[in-house]
Design an enzyme around this catalytic site. Structure first.
Site, short mmCIF file in Angstrom:
data_model
loop_
_atom_site.label_atom_id
_atom_site.label_comp_id
_atom_site.label_asym_id
_atom_site.label_seq_id
_atom_site.Cartn_x
_atom_site.Cartn_y
_atom_site.Cartn_z
N HIS A 1 0.81 -1.21 0.00
CA HIS A 1 0.00 0.00 0.00
C HIS A 1 0.85 1.27 0.00
O HIS A 1 1.92 1.34 0.58
CB HIS A 1 -0.93 0.01 1.22
CG HIS A 1 -0.18 -0.08 2.52
ND1 HIS A 1 0.26 1.02 3.22
CD2 HIS A 1 0.21 -1.16 3.25
CE1 HIS A 1 0.87 0.64 4.31
NE2 HIS A 1 0.87 -0.69 4.36
N ASP A 2 0.36 2.28 -0.73
CA ASP A 2 0.93 3.63 -0.72
C ASP A 2 2.33 3.69 -1.29
O ASP A 2 3.09 4.63 -1.00
CB ASP A 2 0.92 4.21 0.70
CG ASP A 2 -0.47 4.26 1.30
OD1 ASP A 2 -1.30 5.05 0.81
OD2 ASP A 2 -0.75 3.48 2.24
N GLY B 1 5.18 -0.95 2.71
CA GLY B 1 4.34 0.20 2.47
C GLY B 1 5.09 1.52 2.40
O GLY B 1 6.20 1.66 2.91
#
Length: 264
Positions: A118-119, A136
């Site tokens: 994520h991200d 992340g």
């Protein structure tokens, strides 16, 4: 061409000439651009934004929910740029409220079993070899090459045109234009082969080498090395990109030759 054994939510936005093979599952909030090929047994979940002329091979999962206990179901995306190839069993998670999206740029090759959490923001023209893993909140510049089984710690940054050797554990930021290797990770020279392939002149490559000689070989402390580079080297796009990266590093940059010898 859409095979009858594929499941596509009726509200997903699929361009007319996308090829979708059997046993694909495509969720509701998905957009797929023209000319893209989706191999069998691919799962594309809510929030996926896939560009034109991409290839996604069997077993990949795109825009899965973040593996982050702070995720609270916020609406986020996973964005894949045009002409990117995603090989077998790759997983790319969508963002959280930190950045609200995960991005893989254009013309990338993400090889089998790689994971992008994520991200993460990945630039254009990157190559991730088999089983490369991004935790992340990682930022990767353009033309970065990760060799097989590289693992990158959360919140790290890898500069453009960098090369990271296979099996390396990346716990520090990797500046642009260099090769990084060893355990613990350290500077292993400049990425001269990659730079030549991408049209850098001999003068530019020599400039990169001289700047990193000051940063990593002459054993000056970092602030002193920056002062020397600013005083002795004319301001150019290459010099300023290196200095900006080093100054903005949150985790600290990889060590030089003498500081990063192998512990094996």
């Amino acid at each position: 061409m859409i095979q009858p054994l594929a499941y596509i939510h009726p509200e997903a936005k699929i361009a007319q000439n996308v090829v979708i093979e059997p046993f694909v599952t495509i969720h509701k909030d998905v957009e797929i651009g023209e000319g893209t090929w989706i191999g069998s047994n691919v799962t594309i979940m809510d929030g996926a934004r896939i560009g034109k002329n991409c290839k996604i091979y069997p077993g990949a999962v795109i825009s899965g929910e973040p593996q982050d206990l702070k995720f609270e179901g916020e609406v986020t995306t996973a964005e894949i740029g045009d002409n990117t190839t995603i090989r077998e069993c790759v997983t790319i998670n969508r963002g959280t409220k930190d950045r609200y999206k995960t991005v893989v740029g254009k013309n990338c090759l993400i090889q089998a079993y790689s994971h992008i959490a994520h991200d993460c923001f990945v630039g254009d023209n990157c190559i991730f070899s088999n089983s490369s893993t991004l935790a992340g909140h990682i930022t990767v510049g353009d033309y970065v090459v990760l060799a097989g089984m590289v693992a990158v710690h959360q919140f790290c940054t890898i500069g453009s045109h960098a090369f990271v050797a296979g099996g390396t554990l990346v716990r520090k930021d990797v500046p642009p234009f260099i090769k990084a290797a060893r355990e613990p990770i350290a500077y292993a020279g400049i990425n001269s082969v990659g730079l030549r392939r991408r049209g850098f002149t001999s003068e530019q490559i020599n400039e990169v080498q001289n700047i990193y000689r000051v940063l990593f070989v002459q054993n000056s402390n970092l602030s002193k090395a920056i002062d020397i580079i600013e005083a002795e080297y004319e301001a150019t796009e290459v010099r300023d990109e290196i200095l900006t990266f080093v100054r903005n590093s949150n985790r600290g940059i990889v060590k030089g030759f003498s500081q990063g010898k192998s512990s094996i």
